[in-house]
Design an enzyme around this catalytic site. Structure first.
Site, PDB file in Angstrom:
ATOM      1  N   GLY A 202      41.685  48.767  50.736  1.00 19.93           N
ATOM      2  CA  GLY A 202      40.630  49.236  51.643  1.00 19.93           C
ATOM      3  C   GLY A 202      39.747  48.073  52.097  1.00 19.93           C
ATOM      4  CG  ASP A 203      37.751  45.949  49.164  1.00 19.87           C
ATOM      5  OD1 ASP A 203      37.015  46.908  49.462  1.00 19.87           O
ATOM      6  OD2 ASP A 203      38.028  45.643  47.993  1.00 19.87           O
TER       7      ASP A 203
HETATM    8  O1  LIG Z   1      33.209  49.681  40.691  1.00 21.51           O
HETATM    9  P1  LIG Z   1      33.226  49.512  42.183  1.00 21.51           P
HETATM   10  O2  LIG Z   1      32.235  48.479  42.650  1.00 21.51           O
HETATM   11  O3  LIG Z   1      33.122  50.801  42.915  1.00 21.51           O
HETATM   12  O4  LIG Z   1      34.676  48.968  42.586  1.00 21.51           O
HETATM   13  C1  LIG Z   1      35.075  47.709  42.131  1.00 21.51           C
HETATM   14  C2  LIG Z   1      36.546  47.497  42.403  1.00 21.51           C
HETATM   15  O5  LIG Z   1      37.367  48.488  41.799  1.00 21.51           O
HETATM   16  O6  LIG Z   1      36.768  47.569  43.790  1.00 21.51           O
HETATM   17  C3  LIG Z   1      37.577  46.510  44.214  1.00 21.51           C
HETATM   18  C4  LIG Z   1      38.691  47.042  45.064  1.00 21.51           C
HETATM   19  O7  LIG Z   1      38.172  47.644  46.205  1.00 21.51           O
HETATM   20  C5  LIG Z   1      38.078  45.812  42.969  1.00 21.51           C
HETATM   21  O8  LIG Z   1      38.247  44.439  43.202  1.00 21.51           O
HETATM   22  C6  LIG Z   1      36.994  46.110  41.974  1.00 21.51           C
HETATM   23  O9  LIG Z   1      37.413  46.057  40.638  1.00 21.51           O
END
Ligand SMILES: O=P(O)(O)OC[C@@]1(O)O[C@H](CO)[C@@H](O)[C@@H]1O
Length: 345
Positions: A252-253
């Site tokens: 998604g990122d």
């Molecule tokens: O705990 P959050 O901040 O919701 O999500 C963090 C995370 O799961 O999101 C990224 C993937 O989108 C990973 O790199 C990271 O570990």
């Protein structure tokens, strides 16, 4: 300039267990360590696309030091506030038959350090983009993103928000340029029953998010494709290139990064969405955040699948003939069954 903000970065420890039995010792067949947290993933992919950007946020301890060193080695500029105590979390991703994730809570952050971060944000100028993404450590207020946007309001800065639930709903009041929830997040926000699965299912919810204040709304639907409801009210729907799923973390990122990389260089929204979709898929097919060669292959495959002409600005950017040939091979894999991730990309 694009700035990414990761208030709760992480090292992502990806393990590949052959089986997973709760209550027993499980063994991983291999493991990898990546710098993570949504904003850092976005910075990593932007860097891969040669888009200069700055990763901002808060780090702590030896894990935070590691993260900053790795970013530096990758050539990504960073500007992180360092905490005196605690450590940046390590998120465990169990990549078995289905992906199971255990994300840490993150360190305790004092008001003094929040103020330091807010002061550092004064470097942002008119025309800059600030990406606010990921969870917020428990010690910070739920409206942290809104506080940041309020502080920078009126300075001609455009905001992008990719955050869970209430955080996202609060943030749309500040009229961000872009938000990108996935179909499951949208379903949970609006207590949808049944869960929206396809871009078509997500359209009414995207409209509600736009009515709430967001300018452009992308909803990713994993293997079912993605939707963009743009600021002019036009809906764009794009399928997903079929690939063998390796690791959905950061997919998604990567979409957000791909979209921003292209719209900030003047590409139209529809083609930017296609490119974004390809970036997400490329990461899902990679170990860690996708490399340029994989993105080139997937984007070529996706345009072929859609029977669409590739804009010259993208075609000119596909680095070499080998990538084109590989793209054809990848498209031929389209019959492979896709493994499902627990969340949409
Ligand atoms: O705990 P959050 O901040 O919701 O999500 C963090 C995370 O799961 O999101 C990224 C993937 O989108 C990973 O790199 C990271 O570990």
């Amino acid at each position: 300039m694009i700035y990414t903000m990761t208030l709760n970065p992480a090292l992502d420890y990806v393990m590949h267990p052959l089986t997973l039995d709760m209550g027993y010792t499980n063994r991983s067949s291999s493991e990898e360590l990546y710098c993570g947290g949504n904003g850092i993933n976005i910075s990593t992919l932007l860097n891969e696309l040669d888009v200069v950007n700055v990763a901002m946020g808060i780090v702590a301890g030896f894990t935070g030091e590691y993260l900053i060193n790795e970013l530096q080695e990758a050539g990504i500029a960073s500007n992180f506030v360092k905490l005196d105590r605690g450590y940046t979390r390590i998120n465990v991703k169990l990549n078995g038959i289905v992906m199971t994730m255990v994300n840490g809570m993150g360190p305790k952050i004092s008001q003094k350090k929040v103020d330091e971060l807010l002061d550092r944000m004064d470097v942002l100028q008119s025309g800059d983009t600030l990406v606010l993404t990921g969870s917020i450590p428990n010690s910070l207020p739920e409206d942290m993103y809104n506080q940041i946007m309020a502080r920078l309001a009126g300075r001609g800065i455009q905001f992008v928000v990719d955050a869970p639930g209430q955080l996202l709903m609060e943030s749309i009041k500040a009229h961000p340029f872009l938000i990108k929830p996935n179909n499951h997040e949208v379903g949970r926000i609006f207590k949808a029953d049944p869960m929206p699965e396809t871009p078509e299912d997500c359209l009414p919810y995207a409209q509600k998010l736009q009515e709430g204040g967001a300018r452009n709304v992308i909803v990713s639907c994993g293997g079912n494709g993605s939707l963009l409801l743009d600021e002019y009210g036009t809906e764009h729907m794009v399928p997903t290139a079929r690939v063998r799923l390796v690791n959905a973390t950061g997919a998604g990122d990567s979409m957000v990064a791909g979209f921003l990389a292209k719209v900030t260089r003047g590409l139209d929204y529809e083609n930017a969405l296609i490119y974004a979709s390809a970036c997400g898929t490329a990461t899902a097919a990679s170990k860690g955040i996708a490399k340029r060669s994989t993105i080139d292959r997937v984007v070529t495959a996706l345009y072929k699948k859609m029977g669409r002409e590739m804009p010259a600005s993208i075609a000119d950017d596909i680095k070499n003939e080998k990538a084109r040939a590989e793209a054809q091979a990848l498209a031929a894999e389209g019959n492979d069954e896709e493994k499902q991730s627990p969340e949409g990309a």
